[in-house]
Design a protein around this motif. Structure first.
Motif, mmCIF file in Angstrom:
data_model
loop_
_atom_site.group_PDB
_atom_site.id
_atom_site.type_symbol
_atom_site.label_atom_id
_atom_site.label_comp_id
_atom_site.label_asym_id
_atom_site.label_seq_id
_atom_site.Cartn_x
_atom_site.Cartn_y
_atom_site.Cartn_z
ATOM 1 N N PRO B 167 11.091 -35.682 48.628
ATOM 2 C CA PRO B 167 9.632 -35.824 48.566
ATOM 3 C C PRO B 167 9.001 -34.769 47.648
ATOM 4 O O PRO B 167 7.936 -35.020 47.066
ATOM 5 C CB PRO B 167 9.190 -35.600 50.019
ATOM 6 C CG PRO B 167 10.416 -35.832 50.839
ATOM 7 C CD PRO B 167 11.559 -35.384 49.990
ATOM 8 N N ASP B 168 9.647 -33.617 47.540
ATOM 9 C CA ASP B 168 9.121 -32.543 46.697
ATOM 10 C C ASP B 168 9.359 -32.850 45.221
ATOM 11 O O ASP B 168 8.461 -32.731 44.393
ATOM 12 C CB ASP B 168 9.784 -31.211 47.067
ATOM 13 C CG ASP B 168 9.740 -30.951 48.567
ATOM 14 O OD1 ASP B 168 8.727 -31.296 49.188
ATOM 15 O OD2 ASP B 168 10.738 -30.427 49.111
ATOM 16 N N SER B 170 9.998 -35.797 43.827
ATOM 17 C CA SER B 170 9.380 -37.030 43.331
ATOM 18 C C SER B 170 7.861 -36.924 43.215
ATOM 19 O O SER B 170 7.208 -37.866 42.786
ATOM 20 C CB SER B 170 9.760 -38.212 44.228
ATOM 21 O OG SER B 170 9.241 -38.025 45.523
ATOM 22 N N THR B 171 7.290 -35.786 43.606
ATOM 23 C CA THR B 171 5.851 -35.601 43.432
ATOM 24 C C THR B 171 5.509 -34.384 42.566
ATOM 25 O O THR B 171 4.345 -34.153 42.263
ATOM 26 C CB THR B 171 5.159 -35.405 44.799
ATOM 27 O OG1 THR B 171 5.830 -34.357 45.514
ATOM 28 C CG2 THR B 171 5.215 -36.675 45.638
ATOM 29 N N ASN B 172 6.526 -33.602 42.201
ATOM 30 C CA ASN B 172 6.258 -32.346 41.481
ATOM 31 C C ASN B 172 7.115 -32.107 40.239
ATOM 32 O O ASN B 172 6.690 -31.423 39.315
ATOM 33 C CB ASN B 172 6.500 -31.155 42.424
ATOM 34 C CG ASN B 172 5.508 -31.083 43.564
ATOM 35 O OD1 ASN B 172 4.337 -30.805 43.355
ATOM 36 N ND2 ASN B 172 5.963 -31.364 44.769
ATOM 37 N N ALA B 198 9.102 -40.769 46.417
ATOM 38 C CA ALA B 198 7.986 -41.649 46.049
ATOM 39 C C ALA B 198 8.276 -42.364 44.739
ATOM 40 O O ALA B 198 8.347 -41.739 43.687
ATOM 41 C CB ALA B 198 6.703 -40.829 45.936
ATOM 42 N N ILE B 209 -0.230 -39.770 42.210
ATOM 43 C CA ILE B 209 0.953 -38.906 42.051
ATOM 44 C C ILE B 209 1.277 -38.809 40.560
ATOM 45 O O ILE B 209 1.992 -39.646 40.009
ATOM 46 C CB ILE B 209 2.168 -39.466 42.815
ATOM 47 C CG1 ILE B 209 1.752 -39.925 44.224
ATOM 48 C CG2 ILE B 209 3.266 -38.416 42.917
ATOM 49 C CD1 ILE B 209 2.846 -40.651 44.970
ATOM 50 N N TYR B 211 3.077 -36.657 38.892
ATOM 51 C CA TYR B 211 4.343 -36.052 38.462
ATOM 52 C C TYR B 211 5.547 -36.650 39.191
ATOM 53 O O TYR B 211 5.403 -37.276 40.231
ATOM 54 C CB TYR B 211 4.323 -34.539 38.721
ATOM 55 C CG TYR B 211 3.109 -33.839 38.165
ATOM 56 C CD1 TYR B 211 2.819 -33.917 36.809
ATOM 57 C CD2 TYR B 211 2.252 -33.126 38.991
ATOM 58 C CE1 TYR B 211 1.696 -33.284 36.285
ATOM 59 C CE2 TYR B 211 1.131 -32.481 38.482
ATOM 60 C CZ TYR B 211 0.852 -32.568 37.131
ATOM 61 O OH TYR B 211 -0.244 -31.945 36.620
#
Lengths: 269, 316
Positions: B167-168, B170-172, B198, B209, B211
């Motif tokens: 989760p980290d 796929s969003t950052n 994500a 989102i 990134y």
């Protein structure tokens, strides 16, 4: 004069109450305070909430029936062979409450608690089922840009347990390798207990001041616990996870009677 | 690297040649024959990295580490390779120019350039500098991925490890890739059991989102990318000897299939030389997909002590 914070592991367990939230340092099988964890597993404590980047620490407490709720970024025997059989079993059978997060969401919650703010903003978790599974975690629009962010709620703990290479009676401790997130974890808890491979005089620790990662203002008590992270690893003292010991654990974990015997054997060693 | 040359004219010539995109010399850009699927995959992944990338993390598969080492030798000499835990007891480290064999995540003691802490890693993730290859259990049509569990999240058939850093990342993160060691229907369902990562769901489509979107998915059969129009998984290429039908038969969802599906890139002779002679003489790149006998052959070679100095010629 500094206060002598050295105590026994039994004295640590006595300071923990039923229903307490405990954050446990380390990561997977790496530098976990397993000596203290085993003592809790053998105690009369119950209904604990455990916050951890979890490995055998959480799994052992679940196997011992101590855990009401687990708050995790993952549960895996990372760094060795094996898997979290007790947690898997508890989840399959719906026997445990859980808040399953990502690694950084867990850290973000601890950061918020450590700074006494109600939440920490992060993008982590957006677009994932973590938000669906945890409706208490809310999103918000950033006041300056309108961007959507997760408001990760603060994760406050009653007790933090970590393992270090060396500690002094005053409550300073060295960590030789990666301190992981232990420095955040100890700031998010009311009481902090540090087990260490050895307790040495303060002037000995001064020789490796750059390795001191734990400062005395945070620390409630220090315990001397040689091999305190086994069967996991501790850099540089022991780097191979005890895969035979891990297998013995996995074989014992799902049967309460066998497990009790296993714990007794481990402690007497 | 271009060899050092004497005289002004020669230097000028070399500089001009070096500014061209890879492959650098026409003889080196000659396409290879007799390459394997793993070599195709290593080359395809290595070509994803260029001069603007800061760092890449190879996950847990052998071939992805080899691909990263190849990227270092080709277009992205500046990226260090990250290795996790194991010998270093929970310490990540960065290495330059690794040559195999060594167990992934367990470089020889003299190899690490620097130790890396968890905080360093997440600083790179949150700052968007971290390019990562991840190995989820499932990837679905929208590019969502699952590492957490199998079955109903409330009462799973099996709890796997949780969502970890997916989760980290796929969003950052910077560029993110999935590399799956198997390509079975159950790896590619219509919908994943739990969205750990994500993909192109409603949140990303709505622009919430910005990134960490998945770039490509590498499997032993093919490469998927994201169709720019539908934001669904598209069959980008099939590996040597693999048919489109074979991919479709082993995929639980129906990917976007272009009229002409190309073959996954063909390695150049130079890329193949680097793979076979410089980076991975023992062929650990075959460990992830090979048959039991192939794996044994690789292990036998690795355990042969005389190979060590051959693989690490700069070590004594």
């Amino acid at each position: 004069m500094a206060v002598n914070k050295q105590m026994t592991v039994d004295q640590v367990v006595k300071q923990i109450k039923n229903g307490d939230t405990i954050v446990i340092g380390g990561w997977g099988l790496v530098r976990k305070p397993m000596g203290i964890v085993r003592a809790i597993a053998q105690s009369n404590l119950k209904d604990l909430t455990i916050i951890a980047l979890a490995g055998m620490d959480l799994d052992m407490l679940v196997a011992a029936g101590k855990v009401k709720k687990a708050i995790t970024g993952f549960v895996a025997f990372e760094g060795g062979e094996g898997r979290a059989v007790a947690y898997d079993n508890a989840r399959k059978n719906g026997k445990i409450e859980y808040m399953e997060l990502s690694e950084y969401m867990l850290i973000a919650g601890l950061k918020a608690a450590s700074e006494r703010i109600p939440f920490y903003p992060t993008r982590s978790g957006l677009g994932t089922d973590i938000l669906a599974a945890n409706p208490e975690i809310k999103t918000f629009k950033a006041p300056y840009t309108g961007e959507k962010l997760v408001a990760m709620p603060a994760l406050r703990a009653d007790v933090a347990l970590i393992h270090a290479n060396k500690a002094s009676q005053e409550g300073y401790a060295t960590i030789d390798g990666d301190r992981l997130w232990d420095h955040i974890m100890i700031r998010a808890a009311d009481k902090v207990f540090v087990s260490a491979e050895e307790i040495v005089p303060r002037y000995e620790l001064q020789k490796e001041m750059d390795k001191i990662k734990v400062l005395t203002p945070w620390v409630t008590g220090v315990v001397e616990m040689p091999n305190g992270a086994r069967p996991g690893t501790l850099f540089p003292n022991y780097l191979d996870a005890g895969n035979r010991t891990i297998k013995a654990y996995m074989d014992a974990a799902l049967d309460p009677k066998t497990f009790k015997k296993y714990l007794a054997e481990q402690t007497s060693k | 690297m271009a060899k050092a040359t004497k005289g002004k004219t020669a230097t000028k010539k070399t500089t001009k040649a070096a500014t061209k995109a890879t492959p650098k010399k026409s003889s080196k850009s000659e396409l290879a024959t007799g390459y394997t699927i793993e070599e195709q995959m290593c080359v395809a992944l290595a070509r994803e990295f260029g001069p603007n990338d800061r760092i890449a993390l190879s996950g847990v598969l052998n071939w992805t580490f080899v691909a990263e080492a190849l990227a270092q030798k080709m277009n992205a000499p500046q990226i260090p390779c990250h290795h996790d835990y194991s010998r270093l007891g929970g310490n990540g480290c960065l290495t330059e120019g690794p040559r195999f064999p060594f167990q992934v995540g367990n470089p020889p003691e003299e190899y690490p350039s620097a130790q890396v802490t968890s905080e360093d890693i997440f600083a790179l993730v949150l700052g968007g500098k971290w390019n990562i290859m991840m190995q989820p259990l499932q990837v679905d049509k929208q590019g969502n991925a699952n590492l957490a569990l199998i079955g109903n999240p409330k009462k799973p058939d099996r709890y796997f490890v949780g969502s970890r850093g997916l989760p980290d990342n796929s969003t950052n993160s910077g560029k993110t890739y999935f590399t799956l060691p198997t390509h079975l229907k159950r790896n590619f369902p219509e919908k994943v059991d739990f969205r750990s990562s994500a993909g192109w769901g409603p949140e990303r489509k709505a622009g919430d989102i910005p990134y960490g979107a998945i770039e490509k998915v590498f499997t032993p059969l093919c490469i998927f990318d994201i169709d720019p129009k539908t934001k669904q998984m598209r069959l980008a290429s099939v590996h040597k000897g693999v048919t489109v039908n074979q991919v479709l038969k082993n995929t639980g969802f129906k990917p976007i299939v272009p009229k002409n599906v190309p073959q996954t890139c063909v390695p150049t002779k130079e890329e193949l030389r680097l793979l076979r002679e410089v980076i991975d003489g023992a062929a650990i790149r075959r460990l992830d997909h090979g048959t039991a006998e192939e794996k044994k052959a690789v292990f036998d070679q690795i355990s042969d002590g005389t190979k060590f100095t051959q693989i690490y010629p700069d070590r004594k």
